[in-house]
Design a protein around this motif. Structure first.
Motif, PDB file in Angstrom:
ATOM      1  N   ILE A 217       0.833  -1.204   0.000  1.00 44.51           N
ATOM      2  CA  ILE A 217       0.000   0.000   0.000  1.00 44.51           C
ATOM      3  C   ILE A 217       0.868   1.255   0.000  1.00 44.51           C
ATOM      4  N   ALA A 218       0.285   2.316  -0.507  1.00 47.15           N
ATOM      5  CA  ALA A 218       0.920   3.635  -0.491  1.00 47.15           C
ATOM      6  C   ALA A 218       0.023   4.577   0.298  1.00 47.15           C
ATOM      7  N   ARG A 219       0.621   5.328   1.198  1.00 48.94           N
ATOM      8  CA  ARG A 219      -0.116   6.302   2.001  1.00 48.94           C
ATOM      9  C   ARG A 219       0.523   7.679   1.866  1.00 48.94           C
ATOM     10  N   THR A 220      -0.302   8.701   2.013  1.00 50.04           N
ATOM     11  CA  THR A 220       0.230  10.055   2.059  1.00 50.04           C
ATOM     12  C   THR A 220       0.956  10.255   3.385  1.00 50.04           C
ATOM     13  N   GLN A 221       1.679  11.350   3.492  1.00 54.18           N
ATOM     14  CA  GLN A 221       2.375  11.635   4.736  1.00 54.18           C
ATOM     15  C   GLN A 221       1.389  11.828   5.894  1.00 54.18           C
ATOM     16  N   GLU A 222       0.129  12.159   5.557  1.00 55.55           N
ATOM     17  CA  GLU A 222      -0.892  12.316   6.597  1.00 55.55           C
ATOM     18  C   GLU A 222      -1.532  10.982   6.967  1.00 55.55           C
ATOM     19  N   GLY A 223      -1.159   9.911   6.260  1.00 59.60           N
ATOM     20  CA  GLY A 223      -1.666   8.587   6.592  1.00 59.60           C
ATOM     21  C   GLY A 223      -2.851   8.130   5.763  1.00 59.60           C
ATOM     22  N   ALA A 224      -3.306   8.940   4.806  1.00 63.88           N
ATOM     23  CA  ALA A 224      -4.454   8.550   3.985  1.00 63.88           C
ATOM     24  C   ALA A 224      -4.037   7.524   2.943  1.00 63.88           C
ATOM     25  N   LEU A 225      -4.898   6.539   2.705  1.00 60.49           N
ATOM     26  CA  LEU A 225      -4.631   5.519   1.703  1.00 60.49           C
ATOM     27  C   LEU A 225      -4.691   6.140   0.314  1.00 60.49           C
ATOM     28  N   ALA A 226      -3.637   5.930  -0.489  1.00 63.48           N
ATOM     29  CA  ALA A 226      -3.572   6.515  -1.831  1.00 63.48           C
ATOM     30  C   ALA A 226      -3.642   5.455  -2.919  1.00 63.48           C
ATOM     31  N   ALA A 227      -3.064   4.276  -2.684  1.00 54.79           N
ATOM     32  CA  ALA A 227      -3.051   3.213  -3.688  1.00 54.79           C
ATOM     33  C   ALA A 227      -2.724   1.887  -3.011  1.00 54.79           C
ATOM     34  N   PHE A 228      -3.044   0.787  -3.689  1.00 58.27           N
ATOM     35  CA  PHE A 228      -2.713  -0.525  -3.142  1.00 58.27           C
ATOM     36  C   PHE A 228      -2.630  -1.538  -4.274  1.00 58.27           C
ATOM     37  N   LEU A 229      -1.968  -2.628  -4.007  1.00 63.30           N
ATOM     38  CA  LEU A 229      -2.064  -3.818  -4.849  1.00 63.30           C
ATOM     39  C   LEU A 229      -2.143  -5.024  -3.928  1.00 63.30           C
TER      40      LEU A 229
END
Length: 321
Positions: A217-229
């Motif tokens: 997963i990829a998260r923003t620096q604020e912790g929000a989910l941005a992408a996943f596989l």
């Protein structure tokens, strides 16, 4: 400049001088010149003072830096907006540029809504201005007096993305925000028609049958989910990626490439040497993304409408009549 008739020559184009020229080009209040004797920039007033003090025969000592008008800045913004792959922000940026009065402010305000896009704009702008200055420098005295500057990349640096996102592998229970995102994907697919609805149906089947427990997963620096596989570890060094997704507001930034890169390197460390990835829906065109890296198709699913086939072909059932 005729270097055979003057003792002046261009100073080396150092990073400091390059940045000074770029900064001065954007100053719409003053005109700047490169002092070939001192190797630094001076204003129009300083040039006039020196000419008055030393005589007009010194005029060849001062070289005007490249012109940079507001129209040049506007053209640069148009170039950037057209390169934005996210359709939502591309449309909004183009709309700001076509809104008439205050386009510069509206363009900047739109960029400010998505900091990663704003950072990309500044990187793009600096890269293009650097090209203008270097081209101008070469036109003045050829390449002999230039320092060997680092080769410029065609793609904007990925360091910006690495500053704004974090990447991690998780195993076991699906985080609530990831579960919600997958549910949103299914609902959006069901609301679509034809091929999108079929792609959603297939995605739902994969989620139900595979029940994946491994995710990158990829998260923003604020912790929000941005992408996943999602992925599953198979035998013989094979790992399967049955589905993946990037949130709409983060598409077109190159985020998936970095997500997949972190995943691929993690798998290599675990001695999984082959990645089996399924493309469906909008992602079917991503085979071009993987093909430069030796990706080979092993299966393919197509959707064809029966009525189109039946209309275009003579019925074979007539043979039994």
């Amino acid at each position: 400049m005729d270097t055979e008739q003057t003792s002046y020559s261009l100073p080396p184009l150092t990073e400091e001088l390059l940045e000074s020229i770029i900064f001065s080009m954007e100053d719409q209040e003053s005109c700047f010149y490169l002092d070939l004797l001192k190797g630094s920039l001076i204003t129009e007033k300083e040039r006039a003072f020196l000419l008055e003090d030393e005589g007009n025969q010194q005029e060849e000592r001062f070289l005007p830096i490249p012109d940079w008008e507001p129209s040049d800045g506007f053209h640069l913004m148009e170039q950037f907006a057209n390169r934005v792959r996210n359709p939502l922000y591309r449309t909004r940026l183009m709309g700001a540029l076509q809104s008439g009065k205050g386009v510069f402010r509206k363009f900047k305000d739109t960029l400010a809504e998505l900091p990663i896009l704003e950072r990309k704009w500044f990187a793009f702008k600096e890269e293009q201005l650097r090209r203008v200055v270097i081209t101008w420098y070469r036109e003045q005295e050829g390449v002999l007096g230039l320092l060997k500057l680092p080769a410029e990349c065609e793609e904007l640096t990925e360091d910006i993305l690495l500053e704004d996102f974090t990447f991690e592998s998780i195993e076991g229970e699906v985080p609530p925000d990831l579960a919600l995102f997958m549910q949103e994907l299914l609902e959006m697919g069901r609301a679509s028609e034809d091929e999108d609805a079929i792609a959603s149906f297939l995605l739902a089947r994969r989620i139900e049958l595979l029940a994946p427990t491994h995710f990158q997963i990829a998260r923003t620096q604020e912790g929000a989910l941005a992408a996943f596989l999602a992925y599953e570890l198979l035998d013989n060094g094979v790992v399967e990626v049955p589905f993946f997704a990037v949130r709409r507001e983060y598409r077109g930034l190159g985020l998936f490439r970095l997500l997949f890169d972190s995943f691929s390197r993690q798998m290599a460390r675990l001695h999984y040497t082959r990645i089996l990835i399924t493309l469906s829906g909008d992602a079917v065109t991503m085979d071009r993304f993987f093909s430069p890296y030796g990706a080979e198709p092993i299966c393919r699913q197509l959707v064809i409408k029966s009525d189109q086939w039946n209309t275009a072909n003579r019925s074979s059932e007539e043979a039994f009549l």
